[in-house]
Design a protein around this motif. Structure first.
Motif, PDB file in Angstrom:
ATOM      1  N   LEU A 140       1.819   0.742  -8.857  1.00  0.00           N
ATOM      2  CA  LEU A 140       1.238   0.828  -7.534  1.00  0.00           C
ATOM      3  C   LEU A 140       1.217  -0.384  -6.537  1.00  0.00           C
ATOM      4  N   ARG A 141       1.204  -1.372  -7.220  1.00  0.00           N
ATOM      5  CA  ARG A 141       1.525  -2.612  -6.240  1.00  0.00           C
ATOM      6  C   ARG A 141       2.560  -2.761  -5.682  1.00  0.00           C
ATOM      7  N   ASN A 142       3.717  -2.535  -6.595  1.00  0.00           N
ATOM      8  CA  ASN A 142       5.176  -2.584  -6.137  1.00  0.00           C
ATOM      9  C   ASN A 142       5.471  -1.344  -4.974  1.00  0.00           C
TER      10      ASN A 142
ATOM     11  N   ARG B  49       3.183  -0.218  -3.234  1.00  0.00           N
ATOM     12  CA  ARG B  49       2.635  -0.734  -1.962  1.00  0.00           C
ATOM     13  C   ARG B  49       3.294  -1.689  -1.106  1.00  0.00           C
ATOM     14  N   ARG B  50       3.841  -2.624  -1.894  1.00  0.00           N
ATOM     15  CA  ARG B  50       4.769  -3.490  -1.106  1.00  0.00           C
ATOM     16  C   ARG B  50       5.810  -3.144  -0.573  1.00  0.00           C
ATOM     17  N   HIS B  51       6.535  -2.254  -1.203  1.00  0.00           N
ATOM     18  CA  HIS B  51       7.896  -1.670  -0.793  1.00  0.00           C
ATOM     19  C   HIS B  51       7.511  -1.090   0.423  1.00  0.00           C
ATOM     20  N   PHE B  52       6.536  -0.144   0.486  1.00  0.00           N
ATOM     21  CA  PHE B  52       6.342   0.687   1.735  1.00  0.00           C
ATOM     22  C   PHE B  52       5.378  -0.187   2.665  1.00  0.00           C
ATOM     23  N   ARG B  53       5.130  -1.380   2.485  1.00  0.00           N
ATOM     24  CA  ARG B  53       4.162  -2.013   3.228  1.00  0.00           C
ATOM     25  C   ARG B  53       3.032  -1.419   3.712  1.00  0.00           C
ATOM     26  N   VAL B  54       2.187  -0.859   2.745  1.00  0.00           N
ATOM     27  CA  VAL B  54       0.764  -0.342   2.956  1.00  0.00           C
ATOM     28  C   VAL B  54      -0.068  -1.449   2.977  1.00  0.00           C
ATOM     29  N   ALA B  55      -0.704  -1.572   4.109  1.00  0.00           N
ATOM     30  CA  ALA B  55      -1.729  -2.653   3.941  1.00  0.00           C
ATOM     31  C   ALA B  55      -3.137  -2.041   4.923  1.00  0.00           C
TER      32      ALA B  55
END
Length: 159
Positions: free
Chosen positions: A149-151, A153-159
């Motif tokens: 899930l972290r990858n 989130r980082r790939h789609f730039r979810v912040a």
């Protein structure tokens, strides 16, 4: 959060709900991880300002409807787990993955204890010792769930 952010979060919840109702062979059913709870905990730790108690309640109602359990059983558990995860997110996030897994084990056990309480209050027969394997399975899977899930989130730039 960018435009894709909320969609990615909700897609992960939809995927977790699908995994929760996926048919399994008889021997594997007692070991089914709490996918929705694990996903909710991750997003509560990653985005505590966006994902919290209301999300847990809504997911719990959906899970109750999908699994045919007493309406509100999962809603109560997931709401409490989301509340605890949001309150402790700053502490849990700094732990190494193996210590996070221990914290997750505690959260999953609390969720399981609430479900057991509801089962007892509704007159259902209590499950055997195999019932307590599920939180352990979730804790063992936590590092994989966290990294995946972290990858995402980082790939789609979810912040």
């Amino acid at each position: 959060m960018n435009q894709r952010g909320p969609r990615i979060v909700w897609l992960t919840f939809a995927f977790a709900l699908m995994l929760a109702i996926l048919p399994l062979p008889d021997w594997a059913r007692p070991y089914r991880p709490q996918w929705v709870t694990l996903t909710l905990i991750y997003w509560c730790l990653a985005l505590p300002h966006r994902i919290s108690v209301g999300t847990g309640f809504g997911l719990g109602i959906l899970l109750d409807v999908l699994t045919g359990t007493l309406l509100g059983q999962h809603a109560m558990g997931l709401s409490l787990i989301a509340f605890i995860a949001v309150q402790l997110h700053a502490r849990i996030r700094v732990f190494p993955l193996w210590q996070q897994a221990l914290a997750i084990l505690l959260l999953l056990t609390i969720d399981h204890m609430l479900s057991l309480w509801v089962m007892g209050a509704s007159g259902r027969t209590p499950p055997g010792l195999l019932y307590w394997v599920v939180p352990v399975v979730g804790a063992v899977l936590w590092p994989w769930v966290f990294v995946t899930l972290r990858n995402l989130r980082r790939h789609f730039r979810v912040a």
